[in-house]
Write a protein that holds these residues in place. Structure first.
Motif, PDB file in Angstrom:
ATOM      1  N   UNK A 239      35.455  47.178  31.960  1.00 57.42           N
ATOM      2  CA  UNK A 239      35.133  46.749  33.324  1.00 57.42           C
ATOM      3  C   UNK A 239      35.869  45.488  33.760  1.00 57.42           C
ATOM      4  N   UNK A 240      36.133  44.615  32.821  1.00 61.80           N
ATOM      5  CA  UNK A 240      36.659  43.280  33.135  1.00 61.80           C
ATOM      6  C   UNK A 240      38.013  43.318  33.824  1.00 61.80           C
ATOM      7  N   UNK A 241      38.834  44.321  33.534  1.00 60.84           N
ATOM      8  CA  UNK A 241      40.163  44.380  34.134  1.00 60.84           C
ATOM      9  C   UNK A 241      40.066  44.446  35.658  1.00 60.84           C
ATOM     10  N   UNK A 242      39.058  45.101  36.194  1.00 65.00           N
ATOM     11  CA  UNK A 242      38.890  45.193  37.651  1.00 65.00           C
ATOM     12  C   UNK A 242      37.877  44.175  38.171  1.00 65.00           C
ATOM     13  N   UNK A 243      36.717  44.115  37.538  1.00 60.74           N
ATOM     14  CA  UNK A 243      35.641  43.265  38.042  1.00 60.74           C
ATOM     15  C   UNK A 243      35.753  41.817  37.571  1.00 60.74           C
ATOM     16  N   UNK A 244      36.736  41.552  36.702  1.00 66.10           N
ATOM     17  CA  UNK A 244      37.126  40.207  36.314  1.00 66.10           C
ATOM     18  C   UNK A 244      36.127  39.506  35.384  1.00 66.10           C
ATOM     19  N   UNK A 245      36.592  38.470  34.673  1.00 60.65           N
ATOM     20  CA  UNK A 245      35.683  37.678  33.845  1.00 60.65           C
ATOM     21  C   UNK A 245      34.584  37.085  34.730  1.00 60.65           C
TER      22      UNK A 245
ATOM     23  N   UNK B  51      32.682  38.681  38.806  1.00 62.69           N
ATOM     24  CA  UNK B  51      32.681  38.249  40.209  1.00 62.69           C
ATOM     25  C   UNK B  51      33.501  39.151  41.115  1.00 62.69           C
ATOM     26  N   UNK B  52      34.282  40.076  40.560  1.00 55.37           N
ATOM     27  CA  UNK B  52      35.055  41.015  41.358  1.00 55.37           C
ATOM     28  C   UNK B  52      36.334  40.436  41.916  1.00 55.37           C
ATOM     29  N   UNK B  53      36.993  41.245  42.763  1.00 59.42           N
ATOM     30  CA  UNK B  53      38.227  40.858  43.450  1.00 59.42           C
ATOM     31  C   UNK B  53      37.963  41.027  44.940  1.00 59.42           C
ATOM     32  N   UNK B  54      38.078  39.965  45.722  1.00 56.64           N
ATOM     33  CA  UNK B  54      37.766  40.051  47.156  1.00 56.64           C
ATOM     34  C   UNK B  54      38.475  41.220  47.848  1.00 56.64           C
ATOM     35  N   UNK B  55      37.693  42.002  48.566  1.00 55.05           N
ATOM     36  CA  UNK B  55      38.222  43.108  49.339  1.00 55.05           C
ATOM     37  C   UNK B  55      38.505  44.379  48.562  1.00 55.05           C
ATOM     38  N   UNK B  56      38.539  44.293  47.225  1.00 59.13           N
ATOM     39  CA  UNK B  56      38.863  45.478  46.426  1.00 59.13           C
ATOM     40  C   UNK B  56      37.702  45.874  45.518  1.00 59.13           C
ATOM     41  N   UNK B  57      37.339  44.992  44.576  1.00 59.65           N
ATOM     42  CA  UNK B  57      36.287  45.294  43.604  1.00 59.65           C
ATOM     43  C   UNK B  57      35.122  44.329  43.791  1.00 59.65           C
TER      44      UNK B  57
END
Length: 150
Positions: A58-64, A67-73
């Motif tokens: 999950x971390x590759x998209x939703x990040x450490x 917190x996600x990626x604004x506008x995407x995940x």
């Protein structure tokens, strides 16, 4: 400008999915052990196992920090959606998700691949890891719930 950004978003999604698929291929060689009563970390909450599943998948998209990626995940921790209906979350992990959505008032438009390759216990572990701050033990996800929905 909008078409240009759209193409870059699609390219970013493809790259992130490719990385996630590579991680899945590596992890598919690892056999997950059956969990028996008494092996749980805190009740049915297996924090370390859930964190490992999150870090691998999950971390590759939703990040450490999830917190996600604004506008995407979107973020996948401390949100009404994640802390809400466990059936919805299980369905998302089993079947994936795409299209625009609002999470905590912000719009996201990414693609989440299905994770049917994860075992029922791994899905329960990662969901419980993300929902670990919930005080109600009835909200914990069990491997049996995942199996029933599979």
């Amino acid at each position: 400008m909008r078409k240009f950004l759209g193409k870059w978003t699609i390219l970013l999604v493809i790259i992130m999915l490719a990385i996630a698929c590579q991680n899945k291929a590596k992890d598919s060689n690892l056999k997950s052990e059956q969990v028996t009563e008494g092996e749980n970390v805190v009740g049915d909450l297996r924090i370390e196992e859930g964190e490992m599943v999150y870090n691998r998948n999950c971390k590759v998209c939703h990040q450490p920090g999830a917190k996600g990626v604004p506008g995407i995940y979107p973020p996948v921790i401390n949100t009404k959606r994640v802390n809400g209906d466990s059936k919805y979350l299980i369905n998302v992990l089993l079947n994936g998700l795409s299209g625009e959505m609002k999470v905590e008032g912000k719009k996201y438009n990414g693609v989440m691949a299905p994770y049917r390759n994860l075992s029922d216990q791994e899905i329960a572990d990662v969901l419980n890891y993300l929902r670990r701050d919930l005080k109600d033990e009835d909200k914990l996800v069990s491997a049996q719930q995942v199996s029933d929905m599979r």
